[in-house]
Write a protein that holds these residues in place. Sequence first.
Motif, mmCIF file in Angstrom:
data_model
loop_
_atom_site.group_PDB
_atom_site.id
_atom_site.type_symbol
_atom_site.label_atom_id
_atom_site.label_comp_id
_atom_site.label_asym_id
_atom_site.label_seq_id
_atom_site.Cartn_x
_atom_site.Cartn_y
_atom_site.Cartn_z
ATOM 1 N N THR A 40 0.832 -1.204 0.000
ATOM 2 C CA THR A 40 0.000 0.000 0.000
ATOM 3 C C THR A 40 0.866 1.253 0.000
ATOM 4 O O THR A 40 1.900 1.302 0.662
ATOM 5 C CB THR A 40 -0.925 0.003 1.231
ATOM 6 N N ASN A 41 0.447 2.262 -0.752
ATOM 7 C CA ASN A 41 1.144 3.543 -0.784
ATOM 8 C C ASN A 41 1.122 4.163 0.610
ATOM 9 O O ASN A 41 0.050 4.451 1.149
ATOM 10 C CB ASN A 41 0.441 4.471 -1.793
ATOM 11 N N PRO A 42 2.287 4.402 1.224
ATOM 12 C CA PRO A 42 2.319 4.954 2.587
ATOM 13 C C PRO A 42 1.591 6.289 2.715
ATOM 14 O O PRO A 42 0.971 6.569 3.745
ATOM 15 C CB PRO A 42 3.814 5.105 2.878
ATOM 16 N N GLN A 43 1.660 7.127 1.679
ATOM 17 C CA GLN A 43 0.976 8.421 1.741
ATOM 18 C C GLN A 43 -0.531 8.237 1.793
ATOM 19 O O GLN A 43 -1.237 8.981 2.485
ATOM 20 C CB GLN A 43 1.373 9.284 0.544
ATOM 21 N N TYR A 44 -1.033 7.249 1.056
ATOM 22 C CA TYR A 44 -2.475 6.972 1.086
ATOM 23 C C TYR A 44 -2.880 6.465 2.468
ATOM 24 O O TYR A 44 -3.919 6.847 3.007
ATOM 25 C CB TYR A 44 -2.837 5.952 0.012
ATOM 26 N N SER A 45 -2.034 5.621 3.059
ATOM 27 C CA SER A 45 -2.314 5.099 4.394
ATOM 28 C C SER A 45 -2.303 6.205 5.436
ATOM 29 O O SER A 45 -3.129 6.231 6.349
ATOM 30 C CB SER A 45 -1.288 4.028 4.777
ATOM 31 N N GLN A 46 -1.354 7.127 5.319
ATOM 32 C CA GLN A 46 -1.225 8.184 6.320
ATOM 33 C C GLN A 46 -2.409 9.128 6.325
ATOM 34 O O GLN A 46 -2.866 9.555 7.373
ATOM 35 C CB GLN A 46 0.057 8.987 6.083
ATOM 36 N N GLY A 47 -2.910 9.469 5.154
ATOM 37 C CA GLY A 47 -3.965 10.469 5.084
ATOM 38 C C GLY A 47 -5.373 9.933 4.998
ATOM 39 O O GLY A 47 -6.333 10.642 5.291
ATOM 40 N N GLY A 48 -5.512 8.655 4.604
ATOM 41 C CA GLY A 48 -6.850 8.146 4.359
ATOM 42 C C GLY A 48 -7.437 8.773 3.110
ATOM 43 O O GLY A 48 -6.716 9.332 2.282
ATOM 44 N N ASP A 49 -8.759 8.733 2.972
ATOM 45 C CA ASP A 49 -9.390 9.172 1.733
ATOM 46 C C ASP A 49 -10.713 9.868 2.036
ATOM 47 O O ASP A 49 -11.663 9.227 2.491
ATOM 48 C CB ASP A 49 -9.635 7.953 0.840
ATOM 49 N N PRO A 50 -10.798 11.202 1.822
ATOM 50 C CA PRO A 50 -12.055 11.905 2.113
ATOM 51 C C PRO A 50 -13.230 11.405 1.282
ATOM 52 O O PRO A 50 -14.384 11.665 1.624
ATOM 53 C CB PRO A 50 -11.725 13.367 1.799
ATOM 54 N N HIS A 51 -12.923 10.691 0.190
ATOM 55 C CA HIS A 51 -13.976 10.132 -0.665
ATOM 56 C C HIS A 51 -14.100 8.617 -0.489
ATOM 57 O O HIS A 51 -14.758 7.957 -1.289
ATOM 58 C CB HIS A 51 -13.685 10.455 -2.131
ATOM 59 N N GLY A 52 -13.480 8.084 0.556
ATOM 60 C CA GLY A 52 -13.475 6.641 0.767
ATOM 61 C C GLY A 52 -14.848 6.076 1.077
ATOM 62 O O GLY A 52 -15.684 6.737 1.702
ATOM 63 N N HIS A 53 -15.066 4.839 0.654
ATOM 64 C CA HIS A 53 -16.346 4.161 0.874
ATOM 65 C C HIS A 53 -16.307 3.221 2.081
ATOM 66 O O HIS A 53 -17.337 2.705 2.490
ATOM 67 C CB HIS A 53 -16.735 3.361 -0.379
ATOM 68 N N ASP A 54 -15.110 2.996 2.648
ATOM 69 C CA ASP A 54 -14.954 2.065 3.765
ATOM 70 C C ASP A 54 -14.483 2.835 5.003
ATOM 71 O O ASP A 54 -13.732 3.804 4.904
ATOM 72 C CB ASP A 54 -13.929 0.977 3.436
ATOM 73 N N TRP A 55 -14.911 2.358 6.184
ATOM 74 C CA TRP A 55 -14.417 2.921 7.443
ATOM 75 C C TRP A 55 -13.266 2.044 7.919
ATOM 76 O O TRP A 55 -13.465 0.933 8.401
ATOM 77 C CB TRP A 55 -15.531 2.962 8.492
ATOM 78 N N VAL A 56 -12.043 2.541 7.774
ATOM 79 C CA VAL A 56 -10.852 1.792 8.162
ATOM 80 C C VAL A 56 -9.889 2.755 8.862
ATOM 81 O O VAL A 56 -8.976 3.304 8.245
ATOM 82 C CB VAL A 56 -10.158 1.131 6.948
ATOM 83 N N PRO A 57 -10.083 3.010 10.158
ATOM 84 C CA PRO A 57 -9.217 3.946 10.883
ATOM 85 C C PRO A 57 -7.793 3.417 11.008
ATOM 86 O O PRO A 57 -7.538 2.223 10.843
ATOM 87 C CB PRO A 57 -9.901 4.059 12.244
ATOM 88 N N ALA A 58 -6.876 4.328 11.308
ATOM 89 C CA ALA A 58 -5.447 3.986 11.277
ATOM 90 C C ALA A 58 -4.898 3.686 12.664
ATOM 91 O O ALA A 58 -5.328 4.244 13.670
ATOM 92 C CB ALA A 58 -4.659 5.126 10.645
ATOM 93 N N GLU A 59 -3.899 2.795 12.665
ATOM 94 C CA GLU A 59 -3.182 2.406 13.883
ATOM 95 C C GLU A 59 -1.717 2.764 13.701
ATOM 96 O O GLU A 59 -1.111 2.416 12.687
ATOM 97 C CB GLU A 59 -3.370 0.900 14.098
ATOM 98 N N CYS A 60 -1.152 3.464 14.673
ATOM 99 C CA CYS A 60 0.241 3.926 14.602
ATOM 100 C C CYS A 60 1.117 3.051 15.491
ATOM 101 O O CYS A 60 1.042 3.141 16.723
ATOM 102 C CB CYS A 60 0.337 5.377 15.058
ATOM 103 N N ASP A 61 1.945 2.213 14.888
ATOM 104 C CA ASP A 61 2.819 1.346 15.670
ATOM 105 C C ASP A 61 4.217 1.942 15.764
ATOM 106 O O ASP A 61 4.764 2.463 14.796
ATOM 107 C CB ASP A 61 2.860 -0.071 15.090
ATOM 108 N N VAL A 62 4.787 1.862 16.965
ATOM 109 C CA VAL A 62 6.124 2.373 17.232
ATOM 110 C C VAL A 62 6.642 1.643 18.459
ATOM 111 O O VAL A 62 5.866 1.212 19.312
ATOM 112 C CB VAL A 62 6.093 3.905 17.460
ATOM 113 N N SER A 63 7.953 1.503 18.566
ATOM 114 C CA SER A 63 8.534 0.821 19.715
ATOM 115 C C SER A 63 9.122 1.820 20.704
ATOM 116 O O SER A 63 9.659 2.859 20.317
ATOM 117 C CB SER A 63 9.622 -0.164 19.276
ATOM 118 N N ILE A 64 9.021 1.495 21.973
ATOM 119 C CA ILE A 64 9.591 2.348 23.015
ATOM 120 C C ILE A 64 11.115 2.312 22.960
ATOM 121 O O ILE A 64 11.789 3.223 23.443
ATOM 122 C CB ILE A 64 9.090 1.902 24.410
#
Length: 520
Positions: A264-288
Amino acid sequence: MPKPSFNSRKPISVHALPIFVSLFFSAIPHSALKIPPPLPILPLPSASQLQWQLSSMALFLHFGPNTFIDSEWGTGHASPSVFNPTLLNASQWVHVAKEAGFSRVILTAKHHDGFCLWPSEYTDYSVKASPWRNGKGDVVAELAAGAKEAGIALGLYLSPWDRHESCYGKTLEYNEFYIGQMTELLTRYGDIKEVWLDGAKGEGEKDMEYYFDAWFSLIHQLQPDAVIFSDAGPDTRWIGDEAGVAGSTCWSLFNRSNAVIGGTNPQYSQGGDPHGHDWVPAECDVSIRPGWFWHASQVPKSALELLDIYYKSAGRNCLLLLNVPPNSSGLISDEDIQALQEFKELRRSIFSNNLAEKGLLTASSIRGGNDNYQFSPYNVFEESIYTYWAPEEDQRDWVLYLDLQESVSFNVLQVQEPIHMGQRIIKFHLEILSGGRWKNVISGTTVGYKRLLQFPTVQSQYLKLVIDMSRADPLISYMGLHMDRFSILSHASNTTLQIYVNGSQVLRQVPNKHSQTATV
């Protein structure tokens, strides 16, 4: 200095009062009827997605043979004998998570090396071949029991890439193997609230197809309340980086047809899609820590670094998934616990006090009229997505006016939408009255479940939140003003910050750094 103009009503003529009263009582029944809420705007989150979003933060637990051999991506050839966490206490992991304000934990039940933290009946490469608990142990079972007792949601990661199993690379055979292991995990350990998988695979690995649709259907069949994470959903999506940073514009709207797991295009994942037809919220993973697995040579991020990540993840309509790896003894390390406790105290110090909540609120309009408390602007002081301010329909202006009743200093704005009604706001800004004139403080784009905006400290008694653009009539469920005395953005000189954690004083030096921001 002139005061801002708020909503006002013309007085009713004394001569017209008897007629008005008569008409009022003849038109209104004994029990006033409620005004229906505005129409939700699609797409909408499912019940499980709502619960996921409300949790705000989750703790990731990377644990396995890599923990003992100072490795990140195991080869699948390490002997099971290396796995022997003699002090393992999964209840400690859960306690650490809960004490730090995390409401779910996700365990790497199987990482890329193929080693299983439960006694799978489909492979001998698991805890049953290790010396830990004399081969009778089950990490997943112990964590599930601890999570249930503490009221913490449990999630599991089952890596599609398996560097140990000989059938990997044979599409049909491996997919059957994977589904067999998934079934074990989803039928032995009670309620599973999240299933986490990705498309990670090393270069030059065996080429094969994963039957994702079959996997997803099985997961939803066996654990209907679980959300499924991957690059492309179906329920939650990867933000596109491993730094825990979302785009400053971040929609929960998404088109799954535009995304491919592992590509998946990282930029598309980061911003989502204002015209998107699906509800798929984002999860931000990072290590301490710098790595995902525990390494004796590494140290955790500071509480201030974690706070900055929080602003850029949970504060941008995402869930923060923070990896805190148990060490080789089977415990979360003291230094990691200290960082988490300091992080919790920072959040408490900033967000426990809403500087706006004692103010006087008016709105440009209120759905059902100015006397309709159902959609009153004062709903934005209640910490619930199910109560909210709604403007009257077909209005040109969407504004909340706030009189703080005294001059107040602040540098953080918090805004939330009732996301069960859909994500709506496209653009908004905050203004303060300064020197008799309205002055723009900060502008933002998407809101979603939670938006946190930082800016240099300002001081004012009067302010207004203006919604500039929205997909439908905007709805606001929460508005908060806060003072962050810790982040670099709020300081223009060398300052020593004093944070108290469990009775001990922790000092943090903030460097001299001027910072300004206008649009976030």
